[in-house]
Design a protein around this motif. Structure first.
Motif, short mmCIF file in Angstrom:
data_model
loop_
_atom_site.label_atom_id
_atom_site.label_comp_id
_atom_site.label_asym_id
_atom_site.label_seq_id
_atom_site.Cartn_x
_atom_site.Cartn_y
_atom_site.Cartn_z
N LYS A 71 -4.38 2.61 12.93
CA LYS A 71 -5.08 2.61 11.64
C LYS A 71 -4.09 2.36 10.51
O LYS A 71 -2.95 2.80 10.56
N MET A 72 -4.57 1.66 9.51
CA MET A 72 -3.75 1.33 8.35
C MET A 72 -4.08 2.27 7.19
O MET A 72 -5.17 2.80 7.10
N GLU A 73 -3.12 2.42 6.32
CA GLU A 73 -3.32 3.20 5.09
C GLU A 73 -4.12 2.35 4.10
O GLU A 73 -4.07 1.12 4.13
N ASP A 74 -4.83 3.03 3.20
CA ASP A 74 -5.64 2.32 2.21
C ASP A 74 -4.80 1.35 1.36
O ASP A 74 -5.25 0.25 1.05
N GLU A 112 -2.21 -0.35 2.18
CA GLU A 112 -1.92 -1.56 2.97
C GLU A 112 -3.18 -2.43 3.07
O GLU A 112 -3.11 -3.66 2.98
N LYS A 113 -4.32 -1.80 3.22
CA LYS A 113 -5.60 -2.51 3.28
C LYS A 113 -5.84 -3.28 1.98
O LYS A 113 -6.28 -4.43 2.00
N HIS A 162 -12.89 0.68 9.32
CA HIS A 162 -11.51 1.11 9.43
C HIS A 162 -10.64 -0.14 9.55
O HIS A 162 -10.96 -1.06 10.30
#
Length: 153
Positions: free
Chosen positions: A120-123, A125-126, A145
């Protein structure tokens, strides 16, 4: 496990892809038949997935997109086989500054992708990757996600 053949999609496969994607309310907007791979069983399309190159600022990123398996055949390994095929055959961008061997996906089924090695990526990074996320009114409560996979060559 059912017998399936995975192959690259052709223009003639577009109606079957659209029908399968519509089962999950997914659209094909902006995608071309050549973006897809398909899983077939006895000549019938039972799964599909797209791999697209997206621009994110100055970078090219590889994103898995529009992944679907026929509802009656879920849990039979078809989605896993499609993802393994794409992961193992992707031609990663090699331009300076591009994430050399990273693959991205936005999904409502994170546990499926975690089994394949995605994290899962951090917000933050998103937000760097997807402009539509930056401008979305649902960002803080999004059901999708963001995940990434790093392939070691």
């Amino acid at each position: 496990m059912i017998e399936i053949v995975i192959r690259k999609a052709e223009k003639k496969d577009l109606p079957a892809i659209q029908k399968l994607l519509s089962t999950y309310f997914l659209d094909i907007e902006g995608l071309k038949p050549e973006d897809f791979v398909m899983a077939e069983n006895e000549g019938k399309v039972v799964g599909c997935a797209a791999l697209i190159r997206n621009r994110s600022g100055e970078k090219t990123v590889m994103e898995l997109h529009s992944i679907a398996v026929h509802p009656n055949l879920r849990g039979k390994g078809i989605g896993t086989r499609l993802m393994e095929y794409l992961i193992n055959t992707v031609d990663f961008p090699q331009a300076p500054g591009d994430p050399a061997h990273e693959l991205y996906v936005r999904t409502t089924a994170p546990s499926f992708f975690e089994k394949l090695g995605f994290i899962k990526m951090e917000d933050a990074e998103k937000l760097l990757l997807w402009e539509d996320c930056r401008n979305c009114e649902h960002f803080g409560k999004c059901a999708q996600h963001s995940m990434k996979y790093f392939r070691v060559s």
